[in-house]
Design a protein around this motif. Structure first.
Motif, PDB file in Angstrom:
ATOM      1  N   GLN A  11       0.830  -1.205   0.000  1.00 29.49           N
ATOM      2  CA  GLN A  11       0.000   0.000   0.000  1.00 29.49           C
ATOM      3  C   GLN A  11       0.867   1.259   0.000  1.00 29.49           C
ATOM      4  N   GLU A  12       1.955   1.241   0.753  1.00 33.19           N
ATOM      5  CA  GLU A  12       2.869   2.385   0.769  1.00 33.19           C
ATOM      6  C   GLU A  12       3.477   2.627  -0.606  1.00 33.19           C
ATOM      7  N   LEU A  13       3.898   1.562  -1.256  1.00 35.05           N
ATOM      8  CA  LEU A  13       4.484   1.704  -2.589  1.00 35.05           C
ATOM      9  C   LEU A  13       3.472   2.228  -3.598  1.00 35.05           C
ATOM     10  N   GLU A  14       2.258   1.746  -3.519  1.00 33.50           N
ATOM     11  CA  GLU A  14       1.220   2.213  -4.438  1.00 33.50           C
ATOM     12  C   GLU A  14       0.905   3.683  -4.171  1.00 33.50           C
ATOM     13  N   ALA A  15       0.882   4.074  -2.914  1.00 33.52           N
ATOM     14  CA  ALA A  15       0.646   5.476  -2.565  1.00 33.52           C
ATOM     15  C   ALA A  15       1.748   6.362  -3.126  1.00 33.52           C
ATOM     16  N   GLU A  16       2.984   5.905  -3.064  1.00 31.80           N
ATOM     17  CA  GLU A  16       4.106   6.667  -3.627  1.00 31.80           C
ATOM     18  C   GLU A  16       3.943   6.840  -5.132  1.00 31.80           C
ATOM     19  N   ARG A  17       3.528   5.787  -5.807  1.00 33.97           N
ATOM     20  CA  ARG A  17       3.332   5.864  -7.260  1.00 33.97           C
ATOM     21  C   ARG A  17       2.245   6.877  -7.604  1.00 33.97           C
ATOM     22  N   VAL A  18       1.144   6.836  -6.871  1.00 33.66           N
ATOM     23  CA  VAL A  18       0.037   7.748  -7.140  1.00 33.66           C
ATOM     24  C   VAL A  18       0.456   9.196  -6.855  1.00 33.66           C
ATOM     25  N   ARG A  19       1.136   9.420  -5.731  1.00 30.74           N
ATOM     26  CA  ARG A  19       1.596  10.783  -5.406  1.00 30.74           C
ATOM     27  C   ARG A  19       2.560  11.307  -6.465  1.00 30.74           C
ATOM     28  N   PHE A  20       3.425  10.445  -6.962  1.00 30.75           N
ATOM     29  CA  PHE A  20       4.353  10.840  -8.018  1.00 30.75           C
ATOM     30  C   PHE A  20       3.588  11.302  -9.258  1.00 30.75           C
ATOM     31  N   LEU A  21       2.584  10.538  -9.657  1.00 27.64           N
ATOM     32  CA  LEU A  21       1.790  10.913 -10.830  1.00 27.64           C
ATOM     33  C   LEU A  21       1.019  12.198 -10.594  1.00 27.64           C
ATOM     34  N   GLU A  22       0.500  12.379  -9.390  1.00 33.90           N
ATOM     35  CA  GLU A  22      -0.210  13.622  -9.084  1.00 33.90           C
ATOM     36  C   GLU A  22       0.723  14.829  -9.212  1.00 33.90           C
ATOM     37  N   ARG A  23       1.957  14.681  -8.740  1.00 30.75           N
ATOM     38  CA  ARG A  23       2.937  15.780  -8.790  1.00 30.75           C
ATOM     39  C   ARG A  23       3.451  16.048 -10.192  1.00 30.75           C
ATOM     40  N   THR A  24       3.785  14.990 -10.915  1.00 33.16           N
ATOM     41  CA  THR A  24       4.454  15.156 -12.198  1.00 33.16           C
ATOM     42  C   THR A  24       3.506  15.293 -13.378  1.00 33.16           C
ATOM     43  N   ARG A  25       2.303  14.812 -13.232  1.00 32.76           N
ATOM     44  CA  ARG A  25       1.343  14.919 -14.335  1.00 32.76           C
ATOM     45  C   ARG A  25       0.140  15.716 -13.875  1.00 32.76           C
ATOM     46  N   SER A  26      -0.846  15.035 -13.304  1.00 28.13           N
ATOM     47  CA  SER A  26      -2.032  15.738 -12.785  1.00 28.13           C
ATOM     48  C   SER A  26      -2.846  14.763 -11.946  1.00 28.13           C
ATOM     49  N   PRO A  27      -3.698  15.299 -11.070  1.00 33.00           N
ATOM     50  CA  PRO A  27      -4.559  14.405 -10.296  1.00 33.00           C
ATOM     51  C   PRO A  27      -5.467  13.554 -11.195  1.00 33.00           C
ATOM     52  N   GLY A  28      -5.921  14.119 -12.294  1.00 31.89           N
ATOM     53  CA  GLY A  28      -6.769  13.365 -13.217  1.00 31.89           C
ATOM     54  C   GLY A  28      -6.044  12.181 -13.838  1.00 31.89           C
ATOM     55  N   GLU A  29      -4.796  12.390 -14.211  1.00 34.04           N
ATOM     56  CA  GLU A  29      -4.020  11.285 -14.776  1.00 34.04           C
ATOM     57  C   GLU A  29      -3.696  10.239 -13.720  1.00 34.04           C
ATOM     58  N   ALA A  30      -3.478  10.683 -12.492  1.00 35.92           N
ATOM     59  CA  ALA A  30      -3.237   9.734 -11.399  1.00 35.92           C
ATOM     60  C   ALA A  30      -4.481   8.878 -11.169  1.00 35.92           C
ATOM     61  N   GLN A  31      -5.653   9.491 -11.240  1.00 34.84           N
ATOM     62  CA  GLN A  31      -6.897   8.736 -11.066  1.00 34.84           C
ATOM     63  C   GLN A  31      -7.123   7.764 -12.215  1.00 34.84           C
ATOM     64  N   ALA A  32      -6.809   8.189 -13.430  1.00 35.64           N
ATOM     65  CA  ALA A  32      -6.954   7.286 -14.580  1.00 35.64           C
ATOM     66  C   ALA A  32      -6.012   6.094 -14.436  1.00 35.64           C
ATOM     67  N   PHE A  33      -4.776   6.356 -14.020  1.00 37.64           N
ATOM     68  CA  PHE A  33      -3.822   5.277 -13.760  1.00 37.64           C
ATOM     69  C   PHE A  33      -4.375   4.330 -12.701  1.00 37.64           C
ATOM     70  N   ALA A  34      -4.918   4.900 -11.618  1.00 36.50           N
ATOM     71  CA  ALA A  34      -5.443   4.084 -10.521  1.00 36.50           C
ATOM     72  C   ALA A  34      -6.597   3.202 -10.992  1.00 36.50           C
TER      73      ALA A  34
END
Length: 87
Positions: A11-34
């Motif tokens: 869960q920690e690793l997945e959270a890191e991946r999502v936070r990275f996408l939110e920072r580097t791309r956008s929250p919308g892209e992080a949600q699409a990835f999720a």
């Protein structure tokens, strides 16, 4: 193998991946990835396909799936709209 530690770490690793996408791309892209990843993990676990055929990897995918599910659908106990912290 400590099951709780494996679940928490995935869960920690997945959270890191999502936070990275939110920072580097956008929250919308992080949600699409999720959404995509949650579906892939779910199918792998249910079908016991690779890598979910191995018990440790299956457990890790379950932990990651649970984090992504909560990230996309925070419950009423988490009214802020952000996912619960990884445990």
């Amino acid at each position: 193998m400590d099951i709780r530690q494996e679940l928490a770490r995935s869960q920690e690793l997945e959270a890191e991946r999502v936070r990275f996408l939110e920072r580097t791309r956008s929250p919308g892209e992080a949600q699409a990835f999720a959404r995509r990843t949650r579906g892939i993990y779910r199918r792998a676990v249910l079908n016991r396909s690779a890598p979910a055929a191995e018990p440790v990897y299956r457990l890790r995918l379950i932990g990651s799936y649970c984090y992504l599910r909560h990230y996309l659908n925070p419950g009423p106990e988490n009214g802020s709209g952000s996912p619960p912290p990884a445990r």
